[in-house]
Design a protein around this motif. Structure first.
Motif, PDB file in Angstrom:
ATOM      1  N   ILE A 250       0.509  -1.290  -0.142  1.00 42.84           N
ATOM      2  CA  ILE A 250       0.245   0.136   0.159  1.00 42.84           C
ATOM      3  C   ILE A 250       0.787   1.016  -0.101  1.00 42.84           C
ATOM      4  N   GLN A 251       0.630   2.353  -0.676  1.00 41.93           N
ATOM      5  CA  GLN A 251       1.574   3.091  -1.295  1.00 41.93           C
ATOM      6  C   GLN A 251       0.380   4.243  -1.281  1.00 41.93           C
ATOM      7  N   PRO A 252       0.739   5.235  -0.579  1.00 40.31           N
ATOM      8  CA  PRO A 252       0.249   6.659   0.040  1.00 40.31           C
ATOM      9  C   PRO A 252       0.197   7.650  -1.984  1.00 40.31           C
ATOM     10  N   HIS A 253       0.433   7.182  -2.701  1.00 40.25           N
ATOM     11  CA  HIS A 253       0.712   7.982  -3.723  1.00 40.25           C
ATOM     12  C   HIS A 253      -0.496   7.111  -4.284  1.00 40.25           C
ATOM     13  N   GLU A 254      -0.874   6.489  -3.936  1.00 45.01           N
ATOM     14  CA  GLU A 254      -1.119   5.104  -5.387  1.00 45.01           C
ATOM     15  C   GLU A 254      -2.771   5.674  -4.680  1.00 45.01           C
ATOM     16  N   VAL A 255      -2.659   5.637  -3.373  1.00 38.90           N
ATOM     17  CA  VAL A 255      -4.223   5.377  -2.687  1.00 38.90           C
ATOM     18  C   VAL A 255      -4.574   6.858  -2.775  1.00 38.90           C
ATOM     19  N   ILE A 256      -3.824   7.501  -2.832  1.00 38.07           N
ATOM     20  CA  ILE A 256      -4.361   8.867  -3.269  1.00 38.07           C
ATOM     21  C   ILE A 256      -5.110   9.128  -4.550  1.00 38.07           C
ATOM     22  N   LYS A 257      -4.372   9.089  -5.168  1.00 39.53           N
ATOM     23  CA  LYS A 257      -4.731   8.447  -6.632  1.00 39.53           C
ATOM     24  C   LYS A 257      -5.945   8.631  -7.391  1.00 39.53           C
ATOM     25  N   ALA A 258      -6.075   7.014  -6.020  1.00 41.45           N
ATOM     26  CA  ALA A 258      -7.339   6.066  -6.321  1.00 41.45           C
ATOM     27  C   ALA A 258      -8.671   7.164  -5.671  1.00 41.45           C
ATOM     28  N   LEU A 259      -7.864   7.401  -5.108  1.00 43.40           N
ATOM     29  CA  LEU A 259      -9.060   9.054  -4.055  1.00 43.40           C
ATOM     30  C   LEU A 259      -9.814   9.628  -5.064  1.00 43.40           C
ATOM     31  N   ILE A 260      -8.750  10.337  -5.440  1.00 42.71           N
ATOM     32  CA  ILE A 260      -9.124  12.016  -6.376  1.00 42.71           C
ATOM     33  C   ILE A 260     -10.004  10.992  -7.063  1.00 42.71           C
ATOM     34  N   GLU A 261      -9.932  10.522  -7.858  1.00 45.02           N
ATOM     35  CA  GLU A 261     -10.651   9.332  -8.513  1.00 45.02           C
ATOM     36  C   GLU A 261     -11.949   8.507  -8.816  1.00 45.02           C
ATOM     37  N   LYS A 276      -3.560  -4.933   5.782  1.00 41.19           N
ATOM     38  CA  LYS A 276      -2.990  -3.709   4.933  1.00 41.19           C
ATOM     39  C   LYS A 276      -4.174  -3.020   4.978  1.00 41.19           C
ATOM     40  N   TYR A 277      -6.192  -3.166   5.394  1.00 38.35           N
ATOM     41  CA  TYR A 277      -6.282  -1.775   5.101  1.00 38.35           C
ATOM     42  C   TYR A 277      -6.241  -0.900   6.075  1.00 38.35           C
ATOM     43  N   SER A 278      -5.976  -2.339   7.249  1.00 40.42           N
ATOM     44  CA  SER A 278      -5.297   0.601   8.242  1.00 40.42           C
ATOM     45  C   SER A 278      -4.707   0.327   8.025  1.00 40.42           C
ATOM     46  N   VAL A 279      -3.786  -0.460   6.560  1.00 43.96           N
ATOM     47  CA  VAL A 279      -3.006   1.254   5.988  1.00 43.96           C
ATOM     48  C   VAL A 279      -3.829   2.243   5.158  1.00 43.96           C
ATOM     49  N   TYR A 280      -4.616   1.601   4.175  1.00 45.03           N
ATOM     50  CA  TYR A 280      -4.689   2.476   3.760  1.00 45.03           C
ATOM     51  C   TYR A 280      -5.862   2.860   3.944  1.00 45.03           C
ATOM     52  N   ARG A 281      -6.600   2.861   5.429  1.00 45.63           N
ATOM     53  CA  ARG A 281      -7.676   4.049   6.152  1.00 45.63           C
ATOM     54  C   ARG A 281      -6.465   4.626   6.595  1.00 45.63           C
ATOM     55  N   ASP A 282      -6.060   4.544   7.181  1.00 41.02           N
ATOM     56  CA  ASP A 282      -5.223   5.280   7.707  1.00 41.02           C
ATOM     57  C   ASP A 282      -4.608   6.482   6.531  1.00 41.02           C
ATOM     58  N   ILE A 283      -4.276   5.904   5.817  1.00 42.53           N
ATOM     59  CA  ILE A 283      -3.928   7.015   4.170  1.00 42.53           C
ATOM     60  C   ILE A 283      -5.149   7.832   3.921  1.00 42.53           C
ATOM     61  N   LYS A 286      -5.856  10.749   6.552  1.00 47.34           N
ATOM     62  CA  LYS A 286      -4.894  11.385   6.638  1.00 47.34           C
ATOM     63  C   LYS A 286      -5.144  12.652   5.478  1.00 47.34           C
ATOM     64  N   PHE A 287      -5.122  11.549   4.606  1.00 47.75           N
ATOM     65  CA  PHE A 287      -5.410  12.360   3.069  1.00 47.75           C
ATOM     66  C   PHE A 287      -7.007  13.485   2.605  1.00 47.75           C
ATOM     67  N   LEU A 288      -7.702  12.468   3.124  1.00 44.20           N
ATOM     68  CA  LEU A 288      -9.610  13.463   2.480  1.00 44.20           C
ATOM     69  C   LEU A 288      -9.413  14.737   4.122  1.00 44.20           C
ATOM     70  N   LYS A 289      -8.290  15.114   5.037  1.00 44.32           N
ATOM     71  CA  LYS A 289      -8.553  15.551   6.346  1.00 44.32           C
ATOM     72  C   LYS A 289      -8.239  16.819   5.608  1.00 44.32           C
ATOM     73  N   LYS A 290      -7.083  17.231   4.874  1.00 45.90           N
ATOM     74  CA  LYS A 290      -6.146  17.685   4.106  1.00 45.90           C
ATOM     75  C   LYS A 290      -6.132  18.556   3.138  1.00 45.90           C
TER      76      LYS A 290
END
Length: 355
Positions: A250-261, A276-283, A286-290
């Protein structure tokens, strides 16, 4: 057929190759040496005939085998389609997408280990499962009495790799002779007597049949193919390879890309009970808050005069983003975020994660 190295020969390989290493630990007051590799360079395996250095374990000088190293289709010389397409298939079984475990016998008691550890979560859970299911313990003891070692894959929702099996289980995948390394290709008959799960077998007649099935099957990782000359081959499904690229790590840049899209691929693939879901959920959190905070600020900036805007945001680290939204509209917001988080370094900076 299999070259089974002594401890001295393993030490020689480690001393003369940067690819292989030895991990020495104390466990139950025993000196344990575990041999493994850092990279999977085909040339080094060939040079040192080091196919067994894949979690190979010595308790003092008593040797416990794991699976020997073999490759995926088209991954290395000798495993290219042209090399194996005409070979006669002896056996095909489902490849289990779990954690490989070895049972190690110490002073008459069994302790599971992963490739490198007795203390890993998967090894500890396997020990607990064995305590509740005495058939597993009895089966392993019987194997050791015949000088054989049964090898297992541990699957669970918590330790999901890619496939979500929706259960916790120990699956007996292979059995090997501890001296010769020979594989028992009919071990399932004995395992069945103890109600121990084994991988599903398949009746494929050719490699082309397997490759065609790999294009369409979305329910398994793939297959382990054993040819008559005892060469092992991995063939993975296209769907698994696609999913592994996404959730293998689970990589932050790939999670962010999926969230934006607004791509829900992580939600669809990952079990909500998995680490892995816990890691994804934390990212995600954090992303959505900012993201939401910045978007709210960008909309505020639109209402300010040019002078007020410069005074308020001149030293703001997101001045460029707010200015872009002022000049071209808030519709540009997502594009700017996506561009500046497209790489891992940028995503970590955005999320204020340590490098």
């Amino acid at each position: 057929m299999f070259f089974i190295p002594t401890k001295k020969e393993c030490d020689y390989i480690v001393e003369n190759s940067k690819q292989f290493f030895k991990k020495e630990i104390k466990f139950l007051n025993k000196n344990i040496s575990i041999y493994h590799y850092k990279q999977a360079k085909y040339e080094e395996f060939v040079k040192f005939n080091a196919w067994e250095l894949r979690g190979l374990t010595f308790v003092e000088y008593k040797r416990f085998l794991s699976l020997h190293k073999f490759f995926e289709l088209n991954q290395a010389p000798g495993w290219m389609k042209e090399d194996v397409k005409n070979k006669k298939i002896k056996k095909v079984v489902e490849k289990i997408d779990g954690s490989l475990l070895q049972p190690i016998l110490i002073d008459g008691k069994i302790y599971f280990k992963t490739k490198l550890s007795f203390d890993a979560y998967q090894a500890k859970r396997a020990n607990e499962i064995m305590l509740k299911n005495l058939n597993i313990k009895e089966y392993i003891i019987k194997c050791f009495e015949k000088n054989k070692i049964p090898l297992f894959e541990y699957i669970s929702q918590k330790s999901q790799v890619v496939m979500d099996y929706n259960k916790e289980e120990l699956i007996n995948t292979q059995v090997r002779d501890l001296n010769t390394g020979e594989y028992d290709l009919e071990f399932e008959k004995e395992a069945l007597k103890y109600n121990i799960t084994t991988p599903k077998s398949y009746d494929f007649n050719s490699l082309d049949e397997i490759i065609n099935e790999a294009k369409n099957n979305k329910n398994i990782e793939g297959w382990v193919v054993i040819f008559e000359d005892m060469q092992f081959l991995k063939v993975k499904t296209e769907e698994y390879l696609k999913r592994h690229k996404i959730v293998g790590k689970i990589q932050p840049h790939e999670v962010i890309k999926a969230l934006i899209e607004k791509d829900k691929i992580y939600e669809e693939i990952l079990s909500k009970e998995s680490e892995k879901y816990s890691v994804y959920r934390d990212i995600k959190e954090k992303f959505l808050k900012k993201y939401n905070s910045l978007k709210k600020e960008a909309k505020k900036a639109l209402k300010l005069s040019k002078k007020e805007f410069k005074k308020k945001y001149a030293t703001n680290p997101y001045y460029e983003l707010f200015a872009l939204c002022r000049n071209k509209g808030v519709d540009e917001f997502d594009g700017w975020i996506k561009k500046h988080t497209a790489r891992l370094k940028g995503a970590k900076k955005f999320l204020e994660l340590e490098e």
